[in-house]
Design a protein around this motif. Structure first.
Motif, PDB file in Angstrom:
ATOM      1  N   ALA A  24       1.045  12.904  -1.323  1.00 47.56           N
ATOM      2  CA  ALA A  24       0.537  12.813   0.039  1.00 47.56           C
ATOM      3  C   ALA A  24       1.670  12.770   1.053  1.00 47.56           C
ATOM      4  O   ALA A  24       1.551  13.289   2.161  1.00 47.56           O
ATOM      5  CB  ALA A  24      -0.361  11.579   0.194  1.00 47.56           C
ATOM      6  N   PHE A  25       2.784  12.139   0.676  1.00 48.55           N
ATOM      7  CA  PHE A  25       3.869  11.970   1.639  1.00 48.55           C
ATOM      8  C   PHE A  25       4.959  13.028   1.535  1.00 48.55           C
ATOM      9  O   PHE A  25       5.897  13.026   2.321  1.00 48.55           O
ATOM     10  CB  PHE A  25       4.483  10.568   1.502  1.00 48.55           C
ATOM     11  CG  PHE A  25       3.784   9.544   2.322  1.00 48.55           C
ATOM     12  CD1 PHE A  25       3.963   9.515   3.693  1.00 48.55           C
ATOM     13  CD2 PHE A  25       2.915   8.638   1.745  1.00 48.55           C
ATOM     14  CE1 PHE A  25       3.301   8.580   4.483  1.00 48.55           C
ATOM     15  CE2 PHE A  25       2.250   7.703   2.518  1.00 48.55           C
ATOM     16  CZ  PHE A  25       2.441   7.682   3.894  1.00 48.55           C
TER      17      PHE A  25
ATOM     18  N   LYS B 167      -2.808   8.639  -8.485  1.00 53.17           N
ATOM     19  CA  LYS B 167      -1.448   9.138  -8.274  1.00 53.17           C
ATOM     20  C   LYS B 167      -1.008  10.119  -9.354  1.00 53.17           C
ATOM     21  O   LYS B 167       0.049  10.715  -9.256  1.00 53.17           O
ATOM     22  CB  LYS B 167      -0.465   7.953  -8.244  1.00 53.17           C
ATOM     23  CG  LYS B 167      -0.661   7.042  -7.053  1.00 53.17           C
ATOM     24  CD  LYS B 167       0.038   5.718  -7.241  1.00 53.17           C
ATOM     25  CE  LYS B 167       1.546   5.869  -7.319  1.00 53.17           C
ATOM     26  NZ  LYS B 167       2.198   4.553  -7.507  1.00 53.17           N
TER      27      LYS B 167
ATOM     28  N   THR C 115       3.974   8.754   8.343  1.00 53.30           N
ATOM     29  CA  THR C 115       2.510   8.622   8.368  1.00 53.30           C
ATOM     30  C   THR C 115       1.936   9.224   9.645  1.00 53.30           C
ATOM     31  O   THR C 115       0.941   9.960   9.608  1.00 53.30           O
ATOM     32  CB  THR C 115       2.103   7.141   8.267  1.00 53.30           C
ATOM     33  OG1 THR C 115       2.751   6.567   7.140  1.00 53.30           O
ATOM     34  CG2 THR C 115       0.608   6.999   8.118  1.00 53.30           C
TER      35      THR C 115
ATOM     36  N   ALA D  98      -4.318  14.565   2.409  1.00 56.26           N
ATOM     37  CA  ALA D  98      -3.405  13.439   2.197  1.00 56.26           C
ATOM     38  C   ALA D  98      -3.893  12.207   2.952  1.00 56.26           C
ATOM     39  O   ALA D  98      -3.812  11.090   2.441  1.00 56.26           O
ATOM     40  CB  ALA D  98      -1.992  13.817   2.641  1.00 56.26           C
ATOM     41  N   VAL D  99      -4.410  12.405   4.168  1.00 55.62           N
ATOM     42  CA  VAL D  99      -4.933  11.282   4.948  1.00 55.62           C
ATOM     43  C   VAL D  99      -6.112  10.642   4.217  1.00 55.62           C
ATOM     44  O   VAL D  99      -6.225   9.419   4.128  1.00 55.62           O
ATOM     45  CB  VAL D  99      -5.342  11.747   6.364  1.00 55.62           C
ATOM     46  CG1 VAL D  99      -6.095  10.640   7.099  1.00 55.62           C
ATOM     47  CG2 VAL D  99      -4.116  12.152   7.155  1.00 55.62           C
TER      48      VAL D  99
ATOM     49  N   LEU E 219      -4.785   8.635   1.534  1.00 49.41           N
ATOM     50  CA  LEU E 219      -4.160   7.433   2.103  1.00 49.41           C
ATOM     51  C   LEU E 219      -5.219   6.348   2.302  1.00 49.41           C
ATOM     52  O   LEU E 219      -5.005   5.176   1.964  1.00 49.41           O
ATOM     53  CB  LEU E 219      -3.511   7.793   3.435  1.00 49.41           C
ATOM     54  CG  LEU E 219      -2.742   6.686   4.163  1.00 49.41           C
ATOM     55  CD1 LEU E 219      -1.500   6.331   3.375  1.00 49.41           C
ATOM     56  CD2 LEU E 219      -2.353   7.130   5.557  1.00 49.41           C
TER      57      LEU E 219
ATOM     58  N   VAL F 278       0.045   4.784  -2.621  1.00 48.53           N
ATOM     59  CA  VAL F 278      -0.389   6.106  -2.160  1.00 48.53           C
ATOM     60  C   VAL F 278       0.172   7.174  -3.103  1.00 48.53           C
ATOM     61  O   VAL F 278       1.304   7.051  -3.558  1.00 48.53           O
ATOM     62  CB  VAL F 278       0.125   6.365  -0.730  1.00 48.53           C
ATOM     63  CG1 VAL F 278      -0.317   7.726  -0.243  1.00 48.53           C
ATOM     64  CG2 VAL F 278      -0.353   5.285   0.198  1.00 48.53           C
TER      65      VAL F 278
ATOM     66  N   ASN G  49       8.340   5.101   6.739  1.00 42.62           N
ATOM     67  CA  ASN G  49       6.899   4.994   6.474  1.00 42.62           C
ATOM     68  C   ASN G  49       6.042   5.278   7.698  1.00 42.62           C
ATOM     69  O   ASN G  49       5.131   6.095   7.635  1.00 42.62           O
ATOM     70  CB  ASN G  49       6.546   3.602   5.933  1.00 42.62           C
ATOM     71  CG  ASN G  49       6.798   3.502   4.452  1.00 42.62           C
ATOM     72  OD1 ASN G  49       7.607   2.710   4.006  1.00 42.62           O
ATOM     73  ND2 ASN G  49       6.127   4.337   3.690  1.00 42.62           N
TER      74      ASN G  49
ATOM     75  N   SER H 159       0.822  -1.212   0.000  1.00 45.96           N
ATOM     76  CA  SER H 159       0.000   0.000   0.000  1.00 45.96           C
ATOM     77  C   SER H 159       0.856   1.263   0.000  1.00 45.96           C
ATOM     78  O   SER H 159       0.442   2.288  -0.517  1.00 45.96           O
ATOM     79  CB  SER H 159      -0.969  -0.002   1.176  1.00 45.96           C
ATOM     80  OG  SER H 159      -0.266   0.104   2.381  1.00 45.96           O
ATOM     81  N   THR H 160       2.098   1.168   0.544  1.00 46.80           N
ATOM     82  CA  THR H 160       2.935   2.372   0.515  1.00 46.80           C
ATOM     83  C   THR H 160       3.259   2.774  -0.920  1.00 46.80           C
ATOM     84  O   THR H 160       3.496   3.936  -1.203  1.00 46.80           O
ATOM     85  CB  THR H 160       4.275   2.177   1.254  1.00 46.80           C
ATOM     86  OG1 THR H 160       4.996   1.117   0.612  1.00 46.80           O
ATOM     87  CG2 THR H 160       4.071   1.862   2.698  1.00 46.80           C
TER      88      THR H 160
ATOM     89  N   ILE I  85      -5.441   2.668   0.644  1.00 47.48           N
ATOM     90  CA  ILE I  85      -5.513   1.427   1.422  1.00 47.48           C
ATOM     91  C   ILE I  85      -6.710   0.600   0.973  1.00 47.48           C
ATOM     92  O   ILE I  85      -6.622  -0.628   0.805  1.00 47.48           O
ATOM     93  CB  ILE I  85      -5.580   1.748   2.929  1.00 47.48           C
ATOM     94  CG1 ILE I  85      -4.203   2.225   3.398  1.00 47.48           C
ATOM     95  CG2 ILE I  85      -6.019   0.535   3.729  1.00 47.48           C
ATOM     96  CD1 ILE I  85      -4.149   2.696   4.823  1.00 47.48           C
TER      97      ILE I  85
END
Lengths: 297, 322
Positions: free
Chosen positions: A139-140, B252, B53, B293-294, B297, A135, B49, A131-132, B301
């Motif tokens: 976002a990161f 993305k 997060t 962003a959350v 995320l 994303v 990570n 999942s990383t 997921i």
């Protein structure tokens, strides 16, 4: 008993009646020609950049566009003499090869553990790792931007290397676990019963059998790091910029796009990728699916 | 190592033959090894990570703008309530969804056609080179694709406009045209990813058992019958995985749009990832953009779960067939 490994695909010759075979071959040629035309159409935009790299500035900007012209290598000569281009190439090669080499060692050990010992939470960790990569990068960017500021990692090789190691780990673990799963546990058991150490089993018994997985992980992670733009753009700087960032910043070289520079740098960026795809085509599927689908095309 | 099903099933049958669970001492040794081997990955995972997060989650509860002076302020769920009421963001999420449906549909259909074409012509001279040319677009970083297409789409000297004029139309500035910018991005995205769906199609076709195909040929089944009864049942999982990977990728998509149109004109091509980037690095509203962003995320997921669900379905079915 017979050897448990029968991995090499057995290709049987096709035995058709002669008339049928002729029929088939004729249709093959027609679809083959169309297939080639389709391939050339898809490649045309990249070929256009190759052509632009061989044109002078005026020829690139000419209208109507010049399809026939006298090619020149002066753009490449200018590219080599540009002060930072050597550094960009060094950074791209160093960051990709360095981080991927570390990532593969680290991932191989983890993949062995996931495959053989299946510790509690294996599935969940594999899920998190995948999942990383799913994303959106944007976002990161913020937390990394701030963390790198605090750790003084910005524009340093150490910081970017660590970042790209983690960037390469998920795919490597997934692909290597798939390959290790394909090696019978019987090998491990036999080795251990005969007094070999666990380390011997890991590196001397199992490792040689997953070489294709190692090659695929290496090649495709190199490509992914070679292509990474956003994080290098935000976390890097003048010392650690890679080629994609250089392409981006060159867009507004003195207000207008410096097309001879972009075209020649773009060509130098694409060619290694195309060559890798040519030689490692059979790993393309596993590479583009992050190690989740195996097979050949 | 061409087919993953055969060796693993052999392995599992062998495992059943392995007698007696290991004695306790060996078991603790095994635990030591199993976690010891994981330590390096876990270190990187936590550092690169888990911490980012948590950081991101934390930021999303603060009012924190880089451009304004003063310390970040804890504001609880305010960023999220603001997010829920932010019309433009929901618009770009909707736009992303539209883009996703169109892009995935176009790329799946045309990718299937191209893949089938190459499957049929598996004896064409220079097939490997042809496939290399076909696959190069998807291996480029989207940033460079955007750059290369800017040269072709340029309103003044671009080669595309030369063809536009050849067919008797006036020159068009595709990337700033209100109606054409979105289709232009869609076309370039499809140029990149039709080859990917062609690759998945080739893999799907390759996973159809040869014996079944030959049986279908012996029975003189029509093309459609073969497709419905032989090819789709065997190949559908790989195609679904391909569709899911494309869906994930649309969320993305940022670099390509950023370079081609920068989300414009206006917000016509502003996909959600572009909106997020603009929010973070143009308005520097870190708290608010972290909340978005959350949200992304969680979408990622959810999509990963669906992806793995299909992947497990496939391997379970393969195991049953083995």
């Amino acid at each position: 008993m017979t050897s448990p490994i029968h991995d090499s695909p057995v290709v049987l010759p096709e035995e058709n009646a002669p008339s049928q075979r002729n029929d088939k071959e004729r249709r093959l040629t027609i679809s083959g020609v169309i297939a080639w035309i389709v391939a050339l159409i898809f490649f045309a935009p990249i070929f256009w950049i190759f052509l632009a790299a061989l044109k002078t500035d005026n020829t690139i900007l000419a209208y109507p566009p010049k399809f026939i012209f006298t090619p020149t290598l002066e753009n490449f000569a200018a590219l080599i003499t540009k002060p930072n281009v050597g550094l960009y190439f060094f950074n791209s090669v160093f960051l990709s090869v360095g981080s991927v080499a570390i990532a593969i060692v680290v991932s191989y050990l983890a993949a062995y553990s996931f495959s053989r010992f299946k510790p509690a939470g294996t599935d969940f960790l594999m899920f998190l790792l995948l999942s990383t990569r799913f994303v959106p990068a944007a976002a990161f960017v913020i937390p990394f931007f701030q963390l790198f500021g605090i750790l003084n990692f910005k524009d340093t090789y150490v910081g970017l290397l660590i970042f790209y190691v983690m960037f390469s780990v998920p795919f490597s673990v997934w692909i290597l676990k798939g390959f290790i799963d394909g090696v019978s546990q019987r090998f491990d058991e036999t080795g251990l019963v005969n007094g070999a150490s666990r380390a011997h089993v890991i590196f001397k018994v199992v490792l040689p059998q997953v070489k294709p997985g190692l090659v695929a992980a290496f090649v495709f992670n190199i490509i992914f790091v070679w292509n990474e733009f956003l994080f290098n753009f935000q976390l890097g700087g003048r010392n650690t910029s890679t080629i994609p960032v250089a392409l981006f910043t060159s867009l507004y070289d003195g207000g207008a796009t410096n097309w001879p520079y972009v075209a020649s740098l773009g060509t130098a960026y694409v060619l290694p990728l195309a060559i890798l795809i040519f030689f490692f085509q059979k790993y393309l599927l596993v590479g583009m699916t992050f190690g989740t689908v195996r097979g050949e095309v | 190592m061409s087919s993953s099903s055969a060796p693993s099933s052999v392995a599992s049958r062998l495992e059943e033959g392995i007698p007696a669970p290991a004695p306790p001492r060996a078991k603790s040794k095994k635990t030591w090894w199993s976690w010891g081997l994981l330590v390096p990955v876990l270190v990187f995972f936590i550092l690169m990570n888990v911490i980012p997060t948590i950081w991101m989650l934390g930021l999303s509860f603060y009012n924190y703008t880089l451009t304004s002076a003063g310390d970040p302020q804890f504001i609880g769920m305010d960023n999220y309530t603001q997010l829920a009421g932010a019309g433009p963001l929901w618009l770009s999420l909707g736009r992303t969804f539209t883009f996703m449906v169109l892009a995935v549909a176009i790329q799946t259909v045309l990718g299937a056609v191209v893949g089938y074409l190459f499957w049929k012509s598996n004896k064409v001279p220079g097939r490997r080179l042809a496939l290399t040319l076909l696959f190069t677009p998807m291996i480029l970083t989207p940033l460079s694709s955007g750059l290369f297409w800017r040269l072709m789409l340029d309103p003044v000297f671009g080669v595309i406009n030369y063809f536009v004029e050849l067919v008797g139309l006036e020159k068009i500035d595709f990337t700033t045209d209100a109606t054409l910018a979105f289709p232009a991005v869609l076309v370039v995205d499809s140029w990149m990813w039709i080859p990917f769906m062609a690759l998945m199609t080739l893999a799907a076709l390759g996973s159809v058992p040869k014996a079944e195909l030959e049986a279908a040929q012996v029975d003189n089944l029509s093309f459609w019958q073969r497709l419905v009864h032989v090819i789709i049942p065997a190949g559908k999982f790989i195609i679904i995985l391909g569709i899911l990977l494309r869906t994930i990728d649309v969320f993305k998509t940022m670099d390509l749009v950023y370079l081609m149109t920068n989300g414009g004109p206006g917000d016509r091509t502003e996909l959600i990832a572009v909106a997020l980037y603009r929010l973070a690095f143009k308005s520097f509203n870190l708290g608010y953009s972290s909340a978005l962003a959350v949200l992304l995320l969680f979408i990622a997921i959810a999509l990963t779960s669906i992806y793995l669900f299909v992947l497990n379905l496939r391997s379970r079915r393969e195991a049953e067939n083995a």
